[in-house]
Write a protein that holds these residues in place. Structure first.
Motif, PDB file in Angstrom:
ATOM      1  N   ALA A  65       0.834  -1.207   0.000  1.00  0.00           N
ATOM      2  CA  ALA A  65       0.000   0.000   0.000  1.00  0.00           C
ATOM      3  C   ALA A  65       0.867   1.253   0.000  1.00  0.00           C
ATOM      4  CB  ALA A  65      -0.925  -0.018   1.214  1.00  0.00           C
ATOM      5  N   MET A  66       1.963   1.227   0.735  1.00  0.00           N
ATOM      6  CA  MET A  66       2.884   2.374   0.746  1.00  0.00           C
ATOM      7  C   MET A  66       3.479   2.597  -0.640  1.00  0.00           C
ATOM      8  SD  MET A  66       4.880   1.517   4.349  1.00  0.00           S
ATOM      9  CE  MET A  66       6.112   2.811   4.124  1.00  0.00           C
ATOM     10  N   ALA A  67       3.862   1.482  -1.319  1.00  0.00           N
ATOM     11  CA  ALA A  67       4.455   1.609  -2.656  1.00  0.00           C
ATOM     12  C   ALA A  67       3.440   2.166  -3.648  1.00  0.00           C
ATOM     13  CB  ALA A  67       4.973   0.249  -3.114  1.00  0.00           C
ATOM     14  N   LYS A  68       2.214   1.680  -3.576  1.00  0.00           N
ATOM     15  CA  LYS A  68       1.183   2.180  -4.487  1.00  0.00           C
ATOM     16  C   LYS A  68       0.900   3.658  -4.231  1.00  0.00           C
ATOM     17  CE  LYS A  68      -1.264  -2.132  -5.556  1.00  0.00           C
ATOM     18  NZ  LYS A  68      -2.546  -2.879  -5.448  1.00  0.00           N
ATOM     19  N   ALA A  69       0.896   4.031  -2.955  1.00  0.00           N
ATOM     20  CA  ALA A  69       0.665   5.435  -2.625  1.00  0.00           C
ATOM     21  C   ALA A  69       1.774   6.330  -3.171  1.00  0.00           C
ATOM     22  CB  ALA A  69       0.553   5.603  -1.109  1.00  0.00           C
ATOM     23  N   ALA A  70       2.966   5.748  -3.345  1.00  0.00           N
ATOM     24  CA  ALA A  70       4.096   6.507  -3.899  1.00  0.00           C
ATOM     25  C   ALA A  70       4.136   6.442  -5.417  1.00  0.00           C
ATOM     26  CB  ALA A  70       5.404   5.978  -3.314  1.00  0.00           C
ATOM     27  N   GLY A  71       3.127   5.802  -6.034  1.00  0.00           N
ATOM     28  CA  GLY A  71       3.030   5.782  -7.490  1.00  0.00           C
ATOM     29  C   GLY A  71       3.646   4.573  -8.155  1.00  0.00           C
ATOM     30  N   LEU A  91      11.620   3.924  -0.424  1.00  0.00           N
ATOM     31  CA  LEU A  91      10.778   4.561  -1.444  1.00  0.00           C
ATOM     32  C   LEU A  91      11.253   5.988  -1.735  1.00  0.00           C
ATOM     33  CD1 LEU A  91       7.228   3.339  -0.330  1.00  0.00           C
ATOM     34  CD2 LEU A  91       8.557   2.551  -2.294  1.00  0.00           C
ATOM     35  N   LYS A  92      11.679   6.687  -0.690  1.00  0.00           N
ATOM     36  CA  LYS A  92      12.211   8.036  -0.907  1.00  0.00           C
ATOM     37  C   LYS A  92      13.502   7.992  -1.734  1.00  0.00           C
ATOM     38  CE  LYS A  92      10.488   9.823   3.523  1.00  0.00           C
ATOM     39  NZ  LYS A  92      10.895  10.333   4.861  1.00  0.00           N
ATOM     40  N   ALA A  93      14.349   6.981  -1.451  1.00  0.00           N
ATOM     41  CA  ALA A  93      15.644   6.875  -2.128  1.00  0.00           C
ATOM     42  C   ALA A  93      15.499   6.505  -3.596  1.00  0.00           C
ATOM     43  CB  ALA A  93      16.514   5.836  -1.415  1.00  0.00           C
ATOM     44  N   LEU A  94      14.370   5.905  -3.979  1.00  0.00           N
ATOM     45  CA  LEU A  94      14.173   5.503  -5.372  1.00  0.00           C
ATOM     46  C   LEU A  94      14.176   6.698  -6.328  1.00  0.00           C
ATOM     47  CD1 LEU A  94      11.447   2.679  -5.155  1.00  0.00           C
ATOM     48  CD2 LEU A  94      13.892   2.445  -5.617  1.00  0.00           C
ATOM     49  N   LYS A  95      13.999   7.874  -5.780  1.00  0.00           N
ATOM     50  CA  LYS A  95      13.988   9.077  -6.628  1.00  0.00           C
ATOM     51  C   LYS A  95      15.389   9.438  -7.111  1.00  0.00           C
ATOM     52  CE  LYS A  95      10.005  10.884  -4.102  1.00  0.00           C
ATOM     53  NZ  LYS A  95       9.497  11.952  -3.194  1.00  0.00           N
ATOM     54  N   GLY A  96      16.412   8.833  -6.464  1.00  0.00           N
ATOM     55  CA  GLY A  96      17.786   9.101  -6.869  1.00  0.00           C
ATOM     56  C   GLY A  96      18.612   7.835  -6.803  1.00  0.00           C
ATOM     57  N   ALA A  97      19.864   7.964  -6.395  1.00  0.00           N
ATOM     58  CA  ALA A  97      20.748   6.800  -6.245  1.00  0.00           C
ATOM     59  C   ALA A  97      20.440   6.122  -4.911  1.00  0.00           C
ATOM     60  CB  ALA A  97      22.207   7.239  -6.294  1.00  0.00           C
TER      61      ALA A  97
END
Length: 818
Positions: A24-30, A135-141
């Motif tokens: 659910a957290m991953a889906k909420a993050a798109g 999930l926050k780190a997925l936006k970068g390295a």
């Protein structure tokens, strides 16, 4: 990005709820999510029908890996728990060797990284906190290690993504709910104190009552759910929270529910509140009635008086309750189980006795205690689950098996019969209820009690087995004709259980055809044997034995006796049958080779000559000695005596099983047995019990009957011959590797020791050394009860110690001479 969550095991545990929240957290993050799932149906983690062999036959363990590899996911996420590290490692290795192009993430409960070089990323800390940072780190390295401090705000987390497991679980039948996390207790056998220590203070906490009620009302609306099970370890711990939550629940949800309680957090008010809100059962962690074990070993926080008060409060409120009971506790006794049976028979309102087996997980308090006391092997920790396996002391296994069956059938028997069985000694007979019959009886027991959990099992399992989905079978839908439905449920459940058993046996096929030559096997336990042949599609395993023309064992690669003789002859001559020959083990693992290796460090070093041959009896042993000792002098003649050396005369002329070689082909099934694998299994078990009784009687006749003296006279003559040659006879008695917990031949061993004492023959009994192990742990193979390499090591070490203690061999070197 696409994220795949991989999981193996039954659904009804916290790990699956954690994965649903992470999804659910991953889906909420798109992100897009899916599941690569191995339900482990019939496997070790299946707490309803744990039949690992059937699991291996029906299901491919690599199916979940293949699904993950074919998903096209960017990330595969795996959640570590106390038992699944080996599975995680195998999953990642198999996935890495496939065409999978993504990366892997392990969420570890450990305080430091332990998957370097295996997983791409490792998340440390409470799973929801660590995954949020990921999930926050997925936006970068993304760093290789993400360590999250602190605890997640449970009320701030999204509601679980039930789409993740809904294709596999039928949420209309029952829904697993968690009001919070953790437990404030410090029970030594439980995982909760371990996780509380790993994640820090405050781990045990509850969500807001309104948030829990919101989740359950949405579930009821979407899935038309019929009941709720609160899986929190201690749902009743906070009475103020209960007072606030239960009215929410009754108004917004109003479904029957089950929960877990702790006796020191339970009273008459709690029982009344739960009953009023729709609770149909409370489960308590009793574990044992032994006060010392509860406090000193299990670290249970409450007294037995508190336990009995909680039970009485439920009884007075008309609220059924279950009691958890653990077998295999260190220091348990038969008297403990007998006391428990009597206590259970006096209780009012007891619904079910849930039987578990103690599990030693690494890091738990009871594991540290068991390792310190020498009650557990560190290499065998975390094997199985709390409802599978047997870790009890060998001497306790017969009593544990009997009481476990008695307790499991409490719902069918009732308190009066349970009490009668305890008082009369009838409880011993329950040990002989066969496993295939126990499960249908247990199911019938639950159904007759109206236990909703068993109704869920009955409805869910056919769908799981035949469809592997959560679709609801229509067999039990209908109106409110309770009596008819209950009768149909009972009949159909028994028939379904029998049909499943028949199906399982047919899918498994007939048992492996047994060789008349027990030097070959269809299985390869411990990876010890070599492929030696192929039988159809089956690999045949075994060893290559090097022998003289007389049938004596030679070291591998040696052509004859002359090649192993030294200028100095051997001082010890070993006599015996296939046990001494070393059937089922490599030459280097035989007790002959091991003994010579031990004696090589003595001064003077003594050599050993192995004159053991397959199939020799006591009379032939004497002739072998006469031949080998002609022209040679041995300081010691050591006879590896096996109980069948006296010969057996089984009633009816059939050889039967001699508890050593079970590779003799079974007779073909006839009559109705030819049409039913289940019926054939039952009659084969009955035949085996009958042959066992006959064979035990034959052994007793051989050693204690009227013809025994003639056989003892052969040993007397052998002793006289060895003495005349200037040597010393030593008899080393091998026990039959059979049922050490209730060994039926102790009287025979005592008779042999008494005879040797009268005759002045040095005698070593290996039964004490062997009985520290389970019988099957010392077998060469499942169909061959010759001693394996472990048993040969025990024999060699015990023999060397015996020779030292009796000054019969070369002396040990003093430390200053080593």
């Amino acid at each position: 990005m696409k994220i795949v969550f991989a999981y193996k095991g039954r659904y009804w545990v916290r790990d699956t709820r954690t994965l649903e929240i992470l999804s659910a957290m991953a889906k909420a993050a798109g992100h897009e999510t899916c599941l690569a799932y191995d339900p482990d149906l019939f496997g070790v983690s299946d707490n309803v029908l744990s039949l690992p062999r059937l699991n291996r036959l029906l299901f491919n363990p690599e199916a979940a890996v293949r699904k993950a590899a074919a998903s096209g996911a960017d990330w595969v996420v795996l959640l570590e728990n106390l038992t699944n590290r080996s599975w995680l490692e195998n999953f990642i290795k198999t996935l890495s060797s496939s065409a999978f192009k993504g990366k892997t993430t392990v969420i570890s409960y450990r305080g430091e990284a332990s998957y370097r070089g295996l997983a791409s990323i490792e998340l440390l800390g409470e799973p929801e906190r660590g995954f949020g940072e990921f999930l926050k780190a997925l936006k970068g390295a993304v760093p290789e290690i993400i360590k999250a401090e602190g605890l997640a705000d449970l009320d701030g987390l999204p509601l679980p993504d039930l789409d993740l497991f809904s294709p596999y679980e039928n949420f209309s039948l029952s829904y697993m709910a968690y009001a919070g996390k953790g437990c404030s207790g410090a029970c030594s056998y439980c995982e909760e104190p371990f996780y509380r220590q790993a994640y820090g203070a405050g781990y045990a906490r509850l969500r807001r009552p309104a948030r829990v009620a919101e989740e359950l009302s949405l579930v009821k609306k979407r899935f038309k759910t019929r009941e709720i099970t609160f899986k929190d370890s201690v749902f009743t711990a906070d009475k103020a929270w209960l007072r606030e939550f239960l009215p929410f629940y009754k108004a917004a949800v109003g479904l029957p529910f089950k929960c877990f309680g702790r006796p020191d957090a339970f009273d008459a008010e709690t029982a009344a509140m739960l009953k009023e809100a729709g609770c149909y059962c409370v489960e308590f962690g009793l574990q044992t009635f032994n006060k010392k074990l509860r406090s000193a070993v299990l670290k249970r926080p409450e007294s037995l008086e508190a336990v009995k008060k909680a039970f009485a409060a439920c009884g007075a409120a008309g609220l059924p309750y279950d009691a958890d009971y653990i077998f295999g506790l260190p220091g348990e006794t038969e008297a403990d189980h007998l006391e428990a049976a009597l206590e259970f028979s006096r209780l009012k309102g007891l619904n079910r006795i849930k039987c578990h087996n103690l599990v030693y997980y690494k890091g738990l308090g009871i594991t540290d205690y068991a390792l310190k006391e020498g009650l557990a092997d560190e290499n065998a920790l975390s094997g199985g689950d709390f409802f599978s396996g047997d870790r009890s002391a060998p001497a306790m296994r017969p009593a544990n098996a009997a009481f476990c069956r008695l307790f499991k059938l409490y719902g069918l028997l009732g308190s009066a019969v349970t009490g009668f069985a305890a008082n009369s000694g009838l409880w011993r007979a329950f040990r002989f209820i066969p496993g295939p019959l126990l499960k249908p009886l247990e199911l019938l027991s639950g159904l007759l009690r109206g236990d909703r959990r068993f109704l869920v099992y009955l409805r869910a399992y056919p769908a799981r087995i035949f469809f592997n989905t959560g679709s609801r079978p229509a067999v039990f839908s209908g109106g409110n004709r309770a009596f008819l439905h209950k009768t149909m449920a009972v009949i159909l459940s028994v028939l379904a259980a029998l049909a499943l058993a028949e199906l399982g046996l047919r899918l498994a096929g007939p048992g492996p055809r047994r060789f008349n030559d027990s030097m070959r096997y269809y299985s390869n336990p411990r990876g010890y044997y070599e492929p030696v042949a192929v039988d159809g599609v089956r690999t045949v395993y075994g060893l290559h034995y090097n022998m003289t023309k007389e049938g004596f064992r030679l070291p591998d690669g040696v052509a004859g006796w002359s090649a192993v003789r030294d200028v100095r002859p051997a001082e010890i001559l070993l006599l015996g049958d296939s046990f001494t020959f070393g059937r089922g083990v490599r030459y280097s693992d035989t007790y002959a080779a091991r003994l010579e290796k031990i004696l090589a460090s003595r001064r003077p070093a003594w050599r050993v000559r192995n004159a053991g041959a397959v199939g020799l009896n006591v009379g032939e042993i004497g002739r072998v000695y006469a031949h080998e000792a002609s022209g040679r002098k041995y300081k010691l003649a050591i006879y590896g005596f096996v109980l069948n050396d006296f010969g057996l005369e089984v009633e009816g002329g059939r050889a039967g099983s001699d508890f050593i070689d079970q590779n003799n082909a079974a007779p073909a099934a006839r009559g109705l047995r030819a049409y039913s694998a289940l019926l054939d299994l039952f009659f084969r078990a009955a035949d085996r019990r009958r042959l066992t009784r006959q064979t035990v009687k034959a052994y007793q006749e051989a050693f204690l009957g009227p013809g025994a003296e003639a056989k003892y006279a052969v040993l007397r003559r052998l002793n006289a011959r060895v003495k005349a040659d200037g040597g010393k006879l030593v008899i080393m008695v091998f026990p039959l590797i059979y049922n050490f917990s209730d060994y039926p031949f102790r009287e025979i061993h005592a008779s042999l020791l008494a005879f040797c004492g009268r005759e002045g023959i040095a005698c070593l009994d290996l039964l004490p050394a062997f009985s520290r192990y389970r019988d099957r742990d010392l077998w060469a193979a499942p169909t061959d009860q010759h001693p394996n390499e472990i048993a040969h090591r025990l024999a060699a070490e015990s023999l060397a110690e015996f020779l030292d203690a009796n000054s019969l061999g070369p002396q040990r070197l003093s430390p200053e001479r080593i």
